[in-house]
Design an enzyme around this catalytic site. Structure first.
Site, PDB file in Angstrom:
ATOM      1  N   TYR A   1       0.846  -1.202   0.000  1.00  9.51           N
ATOM      2  CA  TYR A   1       0.000   0.000   0.000  1.00  9.51           C
ATOM      3  C   TYR A   1       0.874   1.242   0.000  1.00  9.51           C
ATOM      4  O   TYR A   1       1.855   1.318   0.732  1.00  9.51           O
ATOM      5  CB  TYR A   1      -0.920   0.024   1.236  1.00  9.51           C
ATOM      6  CG  TYR A   1      -2.362  -0.046   0.809  1.00  9.51           C
ATOM      7  CD1 TYR A   1      -2.967   1.058   0.199  1.00  9.51           C
ATOM      8  CD2 TYR A   1      -3.103  -1.204   0.959  1.00  9.51           C
ATOM      9  CE1 TYR A   1      -4.280   0.984  -0.248  1.00  9.51           C
ATOM     10  CE2 TYR A   1      -4.410  -1.277   0.516  1.00  9.51           C
ATOM     11  CZ  TYR A   1      -4.998  -0.179  -0.087  1.00  9.51           C
ATOM     12  OH  TYR A   1      -6.281  -0.251  -0.530  1.00  9.51           O
TER      13      TYR A   1
ATOM     14  N   GLU B   1      -0.544   4.880  -0.532  1.00 10.81           N
ATOM     15  CA  GLU B   1      -1.346   6.081  -0.800  1.00 10.81           C
ATOM     16  C   GLU B   1      -0.480   7.327  -0.696  1.00 10.81           C
ATOM     17  O   GLU B   1       0.324   7.461   0.224  1.00 10.81           O
ATOM     18  CB  GLU B   1      -2.505   6.168   0.202  1.00 10.81           C
ATOM     19  CG  GLU B   1      -3.624   5.213  -0.142  1.00 10.81           C
ATOM     20  CD  GLU B   1      -4.819   5.350   0.786  1.00 10.81           C
ATOM     21  OE1 GLU B   1      -4.738   6.082   1.773  1.00 10.81           O
ATOM     22  OE2 GLU B   1      -5.847   4.702   0.501  1.00 10.81           O
TER      23      GLU B   1
ATOM     24  N   ASP C   1      -7.354  13.123 -25.332  1.00  9.60           N
ATOM     25  CA  ASP C   1      -7.416  11.741 -24.859  1.00  9.60           C
ATOM     26  C   ASP C   1      -6.798  10.871 -25.952  1.00  9.60           C
ATOM     27  O   ASP C   1      -7.433  10.574 -26.964  1.00  9.60           O
ATOM     28  CB  ASP C   1      -8.868  11.354 -24.589  1.00  9.60           C
ATOM     29  CG  ASP C   1      -8.994   9.941 -24.016  1.00  9.60           C
ATOM     30  OD1 ASP C   1      -8.003   9.179 -24.098  1.00  9.60           O
ATOM     31  OD2 ASP C   1     -10.074   9.606 -23.512  1.00  9.60           O
TER      32      ASP C   1
ATOM     33  N   THR D   1      -4.583   5.729 -21.802  1.00  9.50           N
ATOM     34  CA  THR D   1      -4.414   4.404 -21.229  1.00  9.50           C
ATOM     35  C   THR D   1      -2.987   3.974 -21.561  1.00  9.50           C
ATOM     36  O   THR D   1      -2.318   4.569 -22.402  1.00  9.50           O
ATOM     37  CB  THR D   1      -5.387   3.378 -21.844  1.00  9.50           C
ATOM     38  OG1 THR D   1      -5.208   3.389 -23.261  1.00  9.50           O
ATOM     39  CG2 THR D   1      -6.836   3.710 -21.504  1.00  9.50           C
TER      40      THR D   1
ATOM     41  N   LYS E   1      -3.024   0.095 -24.828  1.00 10.74           N
ATOM     42  CA  LYS E   1      -3.462  -0.036 -26.222  1.00 10.74           C
ATOM     43  C   LYS E   1      -2.216   0.016 -27.124  1.00 10.74           C
ATOM     44  O   LYS E   1      -1.366  -0.842 -26.986  1.00 10.74           O
ATOM     45  CB  LYS E   1      -4.526   1.014 -26.515  1.00 10.74           C
ATOM     46  CG  LYS E   1      -5.766   0.796 -25.610  1.00 10.74           C
ATOM     47  CD  LYS E   1      -6.874   1.803 -25.798  1.00 10.74           C
ATOM     48  CE  LYS E   1      -7.992   1.562 -24.783  1.00 10.74           C
ATOM     49  NZ  LYS E   1      -9.064   2.582 -24.859  1.00 10.74           N
TER      50      LYS E   1
ATOM     51  N   ARG F   1      -2.596  -2.928 -18.271  1.00  9.93           N
ATOM     52  CA  ARG F   1      -3.827  -2.150 -18.148  1.00  9.93           C
ATOM     53  C   ARG F   1      -3.609  -1.072 -17.099  1.00  9.93           C
ATOM     54  O   ARG F   1      -3.307  -1.363 -15.946  1.00  9.93           O
ATOM     55  CB  ARG F   1      -4.986  -3.042 -17.723  1.00  9.93           C
ATOM     56  CG  ARG F   1      -5.224  -4.198 -18.650  1.00  9.93           C
ATOM     57  CD  ARG F   1      -6.611  -4.750 -18.480  1.00  9.93           C
ATOM     58  NE  ARG F   1      -7.532  -3.977 -19.269  1.00  9.93           N
ATOM     59  CZ  ARG F   1      -7.734  -4.165 -20.574  1.00  9.93           C
ATOM     60  NH1 ARG F   1      -7.072  -5.091 -21.236  1.00  9.93           N
ATOM     61  NH2 ARG F   1      -8.603  -3.423 -21.232  1.00  9.93           N
TER      62      ARG F   1
END
Ligand SMILES: *Cc1c(COP(=O)(O)O)cnc(C)c1O
Length: 420
Positions: A56, A58, A202, A228, A231, A237
């Site tokens: 973790y 954050e 985008d 992203t 692609k 991902r």
């Protein structure tokens, strides 16, 4: 066999391991033409399957809410620095879980519910998150949508300007999911300046082409760039937000703590690996080959009477209306899948049919180019597609199965990362 091998999984959960092996084999045997998909390298696969998933973290490097960041911080810094260098931007945030949350973070950073935003309509080739009505971005904001010209199938920059002047959006999205032509970033920037809107590019679909020099870059035109990583960029991902210095802080705050909790560190590491790969000269060759293959495939399909939206392509993607072939998009896509040719049915601009049963097909060359297929193979793929559609119209499943065998035979000669 899946590569890297998964012996522990096979032992602990054979049912799941078998499904993964099955998917790897399927990816090896099919001509994968889904325009948003690719094959990541084995190095990227390895990074996603590491103990970084246990941690973790954050916050951002140097300002975390949990201890034990001695290795996580430099991992994220590597990803950020590689992203900044590759795209030539002031700022990069590599934490968005995927493209949709990345875009939502932009709304959170720039606008308030009820504000006017502008994007390309989904049926014209935009993305859900650019203000389409079923998306949170269309429900919570006053979204106005531009489209393409009926005669050219291309974005009408006069319409974009008129709409922007009439509606005064605070933010304008350019880019989309089914746009076969070059995005004119300078023209969008001029319109955004005129109405005092922030321009967001985008580039989810074309990020790899931008990084590889096969599509113009939005840097210097759009203040914020969303993409992203999975692609054409050929990473895991995930997603990134890139920006000028002015918007850096607002974007970071919007991603965390505005929208997300802990970043997916195994994904961050894999993004860093993919960005390292994309910075190599060979990736420029890849990006150029993706476009050359798409152009060759478009030409071969057009020669066989397929009706291409805008008449062709400038990038990795082809959109076509198959009505003239006597079939709708969905049955055509199903038949092609049976023939070993994987793509998706898609709405075409001004489609008279329903979104779940539209007139078109969308296809692209990022994955087959990674496999090593070249322009010489594109006429063969077009021929298979033509034959499959004819066989589907005749209800000839045997002919379709025969094509699947030919497809698998061709692909057997082309190695696939992730399968050995
Ligand atoms: C794919 C895509 C997205 C969304 O990405 P997800 O990771 O599927 O959420 C956003 N915008 C555009 C233009 C895309 O093509």
């Amino acid at each position: 066999m899946h590569q890297p091998a998964i012996p522990h999984l096979a032992e602990a959960d054979p049912e799941l391991a078998q499904l993964i092996e099955g998917e790897a084999k399927r990816q090896f045997e099919k001509v994968r033409l889904i325009a948003s998909e690719n094959y990541v390298s084995t190095a990227v696969l390895e990074a996603t399957g590491t103990v970084l998933t246990n941690k973790y973290s954050e916050g951002y490097a140097g300002k975390r809410y949990y201890e034990g960041q001695q290795f996580i911080d430099p991992v994220e810094v590597l990803a950020v620095e590689r992203a900044k260098a590759l795209f030539g931007v002031d700022h990069a945030n590599v934490q968005p879980y995927s493209g949709s949350p990345a875009n939502l973070a932009i709304y959170l950073a720039l606008v308030s519910p009820g504000d006017t935003v502008m994007g390309m309509g989904l049926p014209a080739g935009g993305h859900l998150t650019h203000g389409w009505n079923v998306s949170a971005t269309g429900k919570w904001f006053r979204a106005v949508q531009y489209g393409v010209r009926k005669d050219t199938g291309r974005i009408d920059m006069d319409e974009v300007r008129d709409l922007a002047l009439a509606e005064r959006p605070k933010m304008i999205f350019c880019g989309g999911t089914a746009i076969p032509r070059t995005i004119d970033f300078p023209a969008f920037a001029e319109i955004a300046r005129e109405v005092d809107a922030v321009l967001v590019a985008d580039i989810a679909h074309i990020a790899g082409l931008v990084a590889g020099g096969a599509h113009p870059s939005p840097v210097g035109h759009a203040q914020i760039i969303s993409t992203t990583t999975h692609k054409t960029l050929r990473g895991p991902r995930g997603a990134m937000l890139l920006s000028d210095a002015e918007h850096a802080k607002a974007l970071d705050k919007a991603v965390f703590p505005g929208l997300q909790g802990g970043p997916h560190n195994h994904t961050t590491a894999a993004i860093a690996v993919a960005l390292g790969e994309a910075a190599r000269p060979s990736f420029r060759d890849y990006a150029a080959a993706v476009v050359a293959n798409a152009k060759a495939l478009a030409e071969a399909l057009a020669a066989r009477g397929f009706d291409l939206v805008s008449g062709g392509t400038d990038n990795h993607l082809i959109l076509m209306d198959v009505t003239g072939k006597g079939i709708a998009g969905k049955p055509a896509a199903k038949a092609l899948d049976r023939a070993g040719i994987e793509l998706n049915y898609n709405t075409v601009p001004f489609d008279p049919r329903k979104p779940f049963d539209p007139s078109g097909l969308r296809l692209g060359t990022p994955a087959i180019t990674t496999r090593g297929l070249g322009v010489d193979q594109m006429p063969q793929i077009a021929e298979w597609m033509d034959r499959t559609v004819t066989a589907a119209n005749n209800g000839d499943d045997a002919a379709i199965d025969a094509i699947a065998a030919e497809v698998a035979e061709l692909l057997a000669a082309y190695p696939m990362p992730g399968w050995a």
